[in-house]
Design an enzyme around this catalytic site. Structure first.
Site, PDB file in Angstrom:
ATOM      1  N   ALA A  64      43.901  35.630  36.662  1.00  0.00           N
ATOM      2  CA  ALA A  64      42.174  36.231  37.113  1.00  0.00           C
ATOM      3  C   ALA A  64      42.927  37.807  37.334  1.00  0.00           C
ATOM      4  CB  ALA A  64      41.458  35.790  37.879  1.00  0.00           C
ATOM      5  N   ASP A  65      41.691  38.571  36.802  1.00  0.00           N
ATOM      6  CA  ASP A  65      41.953  39.685  37.359  1.00  0.00           C
ATOM      7  C   ASP A  65      41.051  40.635  37.565  1.00  0.00           C
ATOM      8  OD1 ASP A  65      44.609  42.385  37.665  1.00  0.00           O
ATOM      9  OD2 ASP A  65      42.248  42.841  36.786  1.00  0.00           O
TER      10      ASP A  65
END
Length: 200
Positions: A64-65
């Site tokens: 994820a970012d």
């Protein structure tokens, strides 16, 4: 496997009863491309993190970012207290967007979701900004703040996913993991997971 060194993402996964077999932070260049739109940037980061770990470790990889966007400007993790102060001054009294992209890679296939949340900061006084920066809570946080900490007092309103602002939209993540054969089990007792790399 969790392709992130974020302790917040690990804690969020535990809320839905998921404990990664391993934590392997992805080592990639996180510099935005020239004129790269924020949504494209955050989606690329999540996909590249997942691909980097999937290339060396078999199994299901979750990456994820999260990035904060003020206007069209990407606010990453502040380099120092001065930049954190500048970010908070910019966000004070206005709305901004928090974009969190999630990628789950498994068996040569990657699935993606991008969640956008709108957050409004109340006007902050110089003293409030100085006190928050002095606390150090901004370190390692996109946009220079953590909504689950003292900065919660800055946010009277948001529209979207609270957990996405923390770093991982749980509803969307659970759907992606289920498609890869991993089912969330809310209320399950979390177990300790082996850790690779350092938490930052």
């Amino acid at each position: 496997m969790l392709a992130s060194a974020s302790p917040r993402r690990l804690e969020l996964l535990a809320q839905i009863g998921i404990v990664p077999d391993a934590i392997i932070p992805a080592d990639i260049d996180e510099t935005p491309g020239k004129a790269e739109p924020p949504r494209a940037y955050v989606a690329r980061m999540a996909a590249e993190k997942a691909a980097a770990v999937a290339a060396v470790e078999p199994g299901v990889v979750l990456a994820a970012d999260t990035t904060v966007v003020a206007g069209r400007r990407i606010l990453g993790k502040p380099a120092d207290a001065a930049e954190a102060t500048a970010f908070l001054r910019l966000l004070s009294g206005r709305r901004h967007r928090v974009l969190t992209a999630v990628t789950v890679a498994a068996e040569g296939r990657a699935r993606h979701r991008l969640v956008e949340t709108t957050v409004r900061f109340r006007p902050l006084t110089p003293a409030e900004i100085a006190a928050y920066v002095a606390s150090g809570d901004w370190r390692g946080k996109a946009g220079g703040y953590a909504i689950q900490g003292p900065a919660a007092a800055f946010v009277p309103w948001l529209q979207g996913s609270f957990t996405a602002v923390v770093g991982l939209p749980l509803a969307e993540t659970a759907v992606l993991l289920a498609a890869a054969g991993i089912t969330a089990a809310p209320g399950a007792e979390p177990l300790a997971a082996p850790v690779t790399g350092e938490f930052g």
